[in-house]
Write a protein that holds these residues in place. Structure first.
Motif, PDB file in Angstrom:
ATOM      1  N   GLY A  21      -5.016  18.212  -9.460  1.00 50.56           N
ATOM      2  CA  GLY A  21      -4.880  17.178 -10.414  1.00 50.56           C
ATOM      3  C   GLY A  21      -5.497  15.573 -10.158  1.00 50.56           C
ATOM      4  O   GLY A  21      -5.850  15.576  -9.131  1.00 50.56           O
ATOM      5  N   TRP A  22      -5.331  14.981 -11.145  1.00 51.14           N
ATOM      6  CA  TRP A  22      -5.991  13.503 -10.935  1.00 51.14           C
ATOM      7  C   TRP A  22      -4.801  12.446 -10.591  1.00 51.14           C
ATOM      8  O   TRP A  22      -5.254  11.598 -10.069  1.00 51.14           O
ATOM      9  CB  TRP A  22      -6.621  13.274 -12.329  1.00 51.14           C
ATOM     10  CG  TRP A  22      -5.482  13.173 -13.697  1.00 51.14           C
ATOM     11  CD1 TRP A  22      -5.287  14.035 -14.514  1.00 51.14           C
ATOM     12  CD2 TRP A  22      -4.399  12.131 -13.946  1.00 51.14           C
ATOM     13  NE1 TRP A  22      -4.132  13.801 -15.520  1.00 51.14           N
ATOM     14  CE2 TRP A  22      -3.786  12.564 -15.054  1.00 51.14           C
ATOM     15  CE3 TRP A  22      -4.194  10.905 -13.485  1.00 51.14           C
ATOM     16  CZ2 TRP A  22      -2.910  11.899 -15.513  1.00 51.14           C
ATOM     17  CZ3 TRP A  22      -3.100  10.039 -13.929  1.00 51.14           C
ATOM     18  CH2 TRP A  22      -2.427  10.545 -14.908  1.00 51.14           C
ATOM     19  N   GLU A  23      -3.659  12.981 -10.329  1.00 55.64           N
ATOM     20  CA  GLU A  23      -2.629  11.979  -9.892  1.00 55.64           C
ATOM     21  C   GLU A  23      -2.945  11.366  -8.425  1.00 55.64           C
ATOM     22  O   GLU A  23      -2.950  10.399  -8.231  1.00 55.64           O
ATOM     23  CB  GLU A  23      -1.289  12.584  -9.699  1.00 55.64           C
ATOM     24  CG  GLU A  23      -0.941  13.552  -8.455  1.00 55.64           C
ATOM     25  CD  GLU A  23       0.396  13.752  -8.410  1.00 55.64           C
ATOM     26  OE1 GLU A  23       1.207  13.061  -8.027  1.00 55.64           O
ATOM     27  OE2 GLU A  23       0.540  15.062  -8.763  1.00 55.64           O
ATOM     28  N   TYR A  24      -3.379  12.125  -7.397  1.00 53.67           N
ATOM     29  CA  TYR A  24      -3.729  11.847  -6.319  1.00 53.67           C
ATOM     30  C   TYR A  24      -4.981  10.866  -5.938  1.00 53.67           C
ATOM     31  O   TYR A  24      -4.501   9.744  -5.412  1.00 53.67           O
ATOM     32  CB  TYR A  24      -3.855  13.077  -5.304  1.00 53.67           C
ATOM     33  CG  TYR A  24      -3.865  12.819  -3.850  1.00 53.67           C
ATOM     34  CD1 TYR A  24      -2.737  12.410  -3.353  1.00 53.67           C
ATOM     35  CD2 TYR A  24      -4.978  12.955  -2.985  1.00 53.67           C
ATOM     36  CE1 TYR A  24      -2.603  11.969  -2.013  1.00 53.67           C
ATOM     37  CE2 TYR A  24      -4.949  12.746  -1.831  1.00 53.67           C
ATOM     38  CZ  TYR A  24      -3.964  12.239  -1.079  1.00 53.67           C
ATOM     39  OH  TYR A  24      -3.694  12.086   0.278  1.00 53.67           O
ATOM     40  N   PRO A  25      -5.875  11.268  -6.692  1.00 50.97           N
ATOM     41  CA  PRO A  25      -7.035  10.177  -6.600  1.00 50.97           C
ATOM     42  C   PRO A  25      -6.828   9.220  -7.411  1.00 50.97           C
ATOM     43  O   PRO A  25      -7.137   7.649  -6.840  1.00 50.97           O
ATOM     44  CB  PRO A  25      -8.349  10.877  -6.918  1.00 50.97           C
ATOM     45  CG  PRO A  25      -7.756  12.092  -7.640  1.00 50.97           C
ATOM     46  CD  PRO A  25      -6.408  12.571  -7.233  1.00 50.97           C
ATOM     47  N   VAL A  26      -6.144   9.011  -8.569  1.00 54.28           N
ATOM     48  CA  VAL A  26      -5.765   7.939  -9.138  1.00 54.28           C
ATOM     49  C   VAL A  26      -4.730   6.918  -8.222  1.00 54.28           C
ATOM     50  O   VAL A  26      -4.773   5.789  -8.309  1.00 54.28           O
ATOM     51  CB  VAL A  26      -5.133   8.259 -10.513  1.00 54.28           C
ATOM     52  CG1 VAL A  26      -4.557   6.808 -11.316  1.00 54.28           C
ATOM     53  CG2 VAL A  26      -6.209   8.529 -11.311  1.00 54.28           C
ATOM     54  N   MET A  27      -3.908   7.407  -7.608  1.00 52.59           N
ATOM     55  CA  MET A  27      -2.964   6.709  -6.843  1.00 52.59           C
ATOM     56  C   MET A  27      -3.636   6.064  -5.534  1.00 52.59           C
ATOM     57  O   MET A  27      -3.295   4.995  -5.462  1.00 52.59           O
ATOM     58  CB  MET A  27      -1.755   7.724  -6.095  1.00 52.59           C
ATOM     59  CG  MET A  27      -0.444   7.090  -5.376  1.00 52.59           C
ATOM     60  SD  MET A  27      -1.029   6.835  -3.647  1.00 52.59           S
ATOM     61  CE  MET A  27      -1.327   8.488  -3.196  1.00 52.59           C
ATOM     62  N   TRP A  28      -4.579   6.794  -4.949  1.00 51.66           N
ATOM     63  CA  TRP A  28      -5.394   6.227  -3.974  1.00 51.66           C
ATOM     64  C   TRP A  28      -6.286   5.107  -4.568  1.00 51.66           C
ATOM     65  O   TRP A  28      -6.657   4.200  -3.702  1.00 51.66           O
ATOM     66  CB  TRP A  28      -6.164   7.234  -3.085  1.00 51.66           C
ATOM     67  CG  TRP A  28      -5.193   7.881  -2.173  1.00 51.66           C
ATOM     68  CD1 TRP A  28      -4.858   9.011  -2.174  1.00 51.66           C
ATOM     69  CD2 TRP A  28      -4.529   7.251  -0.879  1.00 51.66           C
ATOM     70  NE1 TRP A  28      -3.881   9.267  -1.121  1.00 51.66           N
ATOM     71  CE2 TRP A  28      -3.768   8.190  -0.586  1.00 51.66           C
ATOM     72  CE3 TRP A  28      -4.491   5.882  -0.515  1.00 51.66           C
ATOM     73  CZ2 TRP A  28      -2.774   7.965   0.723  1.00 51.66           C
ATOM     74  CZ3 TRP A  28      -3.948   5.603   0.767  1.00 51.66           C
ATOM     75  CH2 TRP A  28      -3.227   6.666   1.253  1.00 51.66           C
ATOM     76  N   ALA A  29      -6.692   5.083  -5.618  1.00 53.81           N
ATOM     77  CA  ALA A  29      -7.642   4.206  -6.123  1.00 53.81           C
ATOM     78  C   ALA A  29      -6.687   3.138  -6.443  1.00 53.81           C
ATOM     79  O   ALA A  29      -7.072   1.854  -6.193  1.00 53.81           O
ATOM     80  CB  ALA A  29      -8.062   4.556  -7.743  1.00 53.81           C
ATOM     81  N   ILE A  30      -5.591   3.105  -6.993  1.00 56.46           N
ATOM     82  CA  ILE A  30      -4.617   1.790  -6.955  1.00 56.46           C
ATOM     83  C   ILE A  30      -4.431   1.261  -5.795  1.00 56.46           C
ATOM     84  O   ILE A  30      -4.295   0.070  -5.466  1.00 56.46           O
ATOM     85  CB  ILE A  30      -3.464   2.225  -7.804  1.00 56.46           C
ATOM     86  CG1 ILE A  30      -3.817   2.670  -9.303  1.00 56.46           C
ATOM     87  CG2 ILE A  30      -2.141   1.384  -7.855  1.00 56.46           C
ATOM     88  CD1 ILE A  30      -2.496   3.400 -10.010  1.00 56.46           C
ATOM     89  N   VAL A  31      -4.120   2.198  -4.841  1.00 55.95           N
ATOM     90  CA  VAL A  31      -3.884   1.659  -3.446  1.00 55.95           C
ATOM     91  C   VAL A  31      -5.085   0.698  -2.913  1.00 55.95           C
ATOM     92  O   VAL A  31      -4.868  -0.324  -2.314  1.00 55.95           O
ATOM     93  CB  VAL A  31      -3.504   2.542  -2.325  1.00 55.95           C
ATOM     94  CG1 VAL A  31      -3.437   2.213  -0.818  1.00 55.95           C
ATOM     95  CG2 VAL A  31      -2.272   3.429  -2.674  1.00 55.95           C
ATOM     96  N   GLN A  32      -6.364   1.145  -3.227  1.00 57.98           N
ATOM     97  CA  GLN A  32      -7.366   0.489  -2.731  1.00 57.98           C
ATOM     98  C   GLN A  32      -7.678  -0.732  -3.579  1.00 57.98           C
ATOM     99  O   GLN A  32      -8.072  -1.956  -2.820  1.00 57.98           O
ATOM    100  CB  GLN A  32      -8.622   1.472  -2.791  1.00 57.98           C
ATOM    101  CG  GLN A  32      -8.742   2.729  -2.047  1.00 57.98           C
ATOM    102  CD  GLN A  32      -8.758   2.271  -0.471  1.00 57.98           C
ATOM    103  OE1 GLN A  32      -7.776   2.657   0.307  1.00 57.98           O
ATOM    104  NE2 GLN A  32      -9.435   1.229   0.068  1.00 57.98           N
ATOM    105  N   PHE A  33      -7.312  -0.630  -4.841  1.00 55.86           N
ATOM    106  CA  PHE A  33      -7.447  -1.930  -5.532  1.00 55.86           C
ATOM    107  C   PHE A  33      -6.574  -2.858  -5.111  1.00 55.86           C
ATOM    108  O   PHE A  33      -6.708  -4.267  -4.930  1.00 55.86           O
ATOM    109  CB  PHE A  33      -7.370  -1.782  -6.971  1.00 55.86           C
ATOM    110  CG  PHE A  33      -8.655  -1.138  -7.676  1.00 55.86           C
ATOM    111  CD1 PHE A  33      -9.806  -1.387  -7.224  1.00 55.86           C
ATOM    112  CD2 PHE A  33      -8.100   0.142  -8.650  1.00 55.86           C
ATOM    113  CE1 PHE A  33     -10.822  -0.761  -7.911  1.00 55.86           C
ATOM    114  CE2 PHE A  33      -9.400   0.603  -9.052  1.00 55.86           C
ATOM    115  CZ  PHE A  33     -10.564   0.222  -8.653  1.00 55.86           C
ATOM    116  N   THR A  34      -5.192  -2.389  -4.549  1.00 55.77           N
ATOM    117  CA  THR A  34      -4.104  -3.209  -4.238  1.00 55.77           C
ATOM    118  C   THR A  34      -4.581  -3.983  -2.937  1.00 55.77           C
ATOM    119  O   THR A  34      -4.449  -5.024  -2.572  1.00 55.77           O
ATOM    120  CB  THR A  34      -2.875  -2.616  -4.076  1.00 55.77           C
ATOM    121  OG1 THR A  34      -2.486  -1.952  -5.492  1.00 55.77           O
ATOM    122  CG2 THR A  34      -1.720  -3.434  -3.436  1.00 55.77           C
TER     123      THR A  34
END
Length: 134
Positions: free
Chosen positions: A104-117
């Motif tokens: 599902g999309w939860e994992y790549p979205v979480m990592w995207a937020i980590v990268q933006f952070t």
């Protein structure tokens, strides 16, 4: 309140972790899925095949940049968009949970937020070429 003595080391840990993950994903696309297989997968999603090669190169080179701390803020920002692209093209239709079939999309979205952070936080300790020197 932020601990200014330890924060750069926390950023370093996140930078190293995400760098290792990106490097692994890029190498997996190169040696396991192969460039032809990666292109075919991207085409199966309705994307141009060459975008698979660009993504593979971005993951490989971005992983090295994060591990070494070369312009890590800029690299993190760019890789965040690659992760959002993965979430919305390859994983969105599989639902929220990454344990769903196809992920599902939860994992790549979480990592995207980590990268933006990471892009906001800075390069962290031991960066070879930080965006700005103090």
């Amino acid at each position: 309140m932020i601990d200014t003595k330890l924060a750069p080391y926390g950023i370093l840990v996140l930078r190293l972790l995400t760098g290792a993950l990106f490097l692994t994903h890029g190498l997996t696309k190169l040696f396991v899925f192969t460039p032809a297989g990666t292109m075919g997968f991207f085409e199966s999603l309705g994307l141009p095949g060459w975008l698979g090669i660009v993504t593979m190169a971005a993951e490989f080179l971005g992983g090295i940049a994060l591990l070494t701390g070369i312009y890590a803020r800029i690299v993190s920002f760019g890789l965040g968009f690659i992760l959002l692209g993965a979430a919305f093209t390859a994983h969105w239709g599989n639902g929220f949970g990454f344990s769903n079939q196809g992920g599902g999309w939860e994992y790549p979205v979480m990592w995207a937020i980590v990268q933006f952070t990471l892009a906001v936080l800075g390069d962290g300790a031991y960066a070879l070429r930080p965006l700005s020197r103090k």
